[in-house]
Design a protein around this motif. Sequence first.
Motif, short mmCIF file in Angstrom:
data_model
loop_
_atom_site.label_atom_id
_atom_site.label_comp_id
_atom_site.label_asym_id
_atom_site.label_seq_id
_atom_site.Cartn_x
_atom_site.Cartn_y
_atom_site.Cartn_z
N ARG A 1 -7.08 15.51 2.89
CA ARG A 1 -7.91 16.81 2.68
C ARG A 1 -8.82 16.44 1.66
O ARG A 1 -10.06 16.86 1.53
CB ARG A 1 -6.90 17.73 2.44
CG ARG A 1 -6.29 18.32 3.83
CD ARG A 1 -5.46 19.36 3.72
NE ARG A 1 -5.03 19.80 4.77
CZ ARG A 1 -3.83 20.48 5.16
NH1 ARG A 1 -3.17 20.95 3.95
NH2 ARG A 1 -3.42 21.05 6.24
N ALA A 2 -8.33 15.55 0.53
CA ALA A 2 -9.34 15.60 -0.63
C ALA A 2 -10.43 14.54 -0.27
O ALA A 2 -11.54 14.65 -0.56
CB ALA A 2 -8.50 14.82 -1.77
N GLY A 3 -10.02 13.42 0.79
CA GLY A 3 -11.19 12.65 1.19
C GLY A 3 -12.03 13.30 2.01
O GLY A 3 -13.48 13.03 1.82
N LEU A 4 -11.79 14.25 2.78
CA LEU A 4 -12.55 14.97 3.50
C LEU A 4 -13.69 15.95 2.78
O LEU A 4 -14.63 15.94 2.91
CB LEU A 4 -11.84 16.02 4.58
CG LEU A 4 -12.72 16.33 5.61
CD1 LEU A 4 -13.57 15.50 6.47
CD2 LEU A 4 -11.94 17.61 6.40
N ALA A 5 -12.91 16.64 1.75
CA ALA A 5 -13.77 17.51 0.68
C ALA A 5 -14.98 16.72 0.03
O ALA A 5 -15.63 17.28 -0.58
CB ALA A 5 -12.81 18.14 0.02
N MET B 1 0.84 -1.19 -0.13
CA MET B 1 -0.06 -0.01 -0.16
C MET B 1 0.90 1.30 -0.03
O MET B 1 1.68 1.47 0.74
CB MET B 1 -0.86 0.00 1.25
CG MET B 1 -1.72 1.30 1.36
SD MET B 1 -2.77 1.36 2.86
CE MET B 1 -1.38 1.87 4.29
N THR B 2 0.68 2.28 -0.87
CA THR B 2 1.14 3.34 -0.84
C THR B 2 0.64 4.42 0.30
O THR B 2 -0.33 4.24 0.49
CB THR B 2 1.12 4.32 -2.28
OG1 THR B 2 1.36 3.24 -3.42
CG2 THR B 2 1.88 5.54 -2.43
N ALA B 3 1.70 5.06 1.01
CA ALA B 3 1.29 5.77 2.15
C ALA B 3 0.43 6.94 1.44
O ALA B 3 0.86 7.76 0.57
CB ALA B 3 2.56 6.41 2.83
N LEU B 4 -0.43 7.25 2.34
CA LEU B 4 -1.37 8.35 1.98
C LEU B 4 -0.70 9.54 2.72
O LEU B 4 -0.08 9.58 3.64
CB LEU B 4 -2.70 8.20 2.67
CG LEU B 4 -3.62 7.04 2.26
CD1 LEU B 4 -4.88 6.78 2.96
CD2 LEU B 4 -3.84 7.27 0.89
N THR B 5 -1.37 10.71 2.08
CA THR B 5 -0.56 12.10 2.46
C THR B 5 -1.69 12.89 3.14
O THR B 5 -2.82 12.65 2.86
CB THR B 5 0.01 12.87 1.07
OG1 THR B 5 -1.03 13.28 0.32
CG2 THR B 5 1.22 11.69 0.39
N LEU B 6 -1.19 14.18 3.50
CA LEU B 6 -1.98 14.74 4.07
C LEU B 6 -2.94 15.47 3.06
O LEU B 6 -4.21 15.59 3.31
CB LEU B 6 -1.32 16.23 4.83
CG LEU B 6 -2.18 17.43 5.57
CD1 LEU B 6 -3.15 16.82 6.62
CD2 LEU B 6 -1.34 18.30 5.87
N GLU B 7 -2.52 15.85 1.75
CA GLU B 7 -3.22 16.12 0.68
C GLU B 7 -4.41 15.03 0.41
O GLU B 7 -5.50 15.43 -0.03
CB GLU B 7 -2.36 16.47 -0.38
CG GLU B 7 -1.52 17.73 -0.41
CD GLU B 7 -0.48 17.52 0.65
OE1 GLU B 7 0.15 16.63 0.86
OE2 GLU B 7 0.01 18.37 1.22
N ASP B 8 -3.92 13.82 0.50
CA ASP B 8 -5.07 12.75 0.18
C ASP B 8 -6.20 12.87 1.17
O ASP B 8 -7.23 12.81 0.86
CB ASP B 8 -4.35 11.26 0.18
CG ASP B 8 -3.25 11.18 -0.66
OD1 ASP B 8 -3.46 11.58 -1.87
OD2 ASP B 8 -2.20 10.33 -0.48
#
Length: 141
Positions: free
Chosen positions: A10-14, A1-8
Amino acid sequence: MTALTLEDARAGLAAQPFSVLLGARVTAFGNGAAKLELDIREDLLQQNGYLHGGVLAYAADNAITFAAGTTLGPSILTSGFSIDYLRPAKGIRLAAEAQVLYSGRRRATCRCELHVIGQDGTTTLSAVAQGSVMTRNGPTA
């Protein structure tokens, strides 16, 4: 699994209409932890002027799920959680900080502290929660 980032995160929350409605934002994400914040507005209060317990529960649930996402990946669902309200939540901002206590291949258990930040910058622990998150098996109905 590729590590998720803070930007990922934030996109999920949006992508969550209810989170957008509340104005929630992910302010920290990674290494088994996540922090969710939202500004306390008048329309989020209950009749006594405190932040509604449902908003606290929402923040705990989402922070727990985001923290678990740092170890399990993005395809997850909350399987259950409990919350204890310690003090009335009154202030200008809510911060829900969750940490993974245990993570296996398909399930994680997390703890969350919910602090209210006052006008003067003081923080008050208003609630604590614990929950479990599980990976999804294929499409859900």
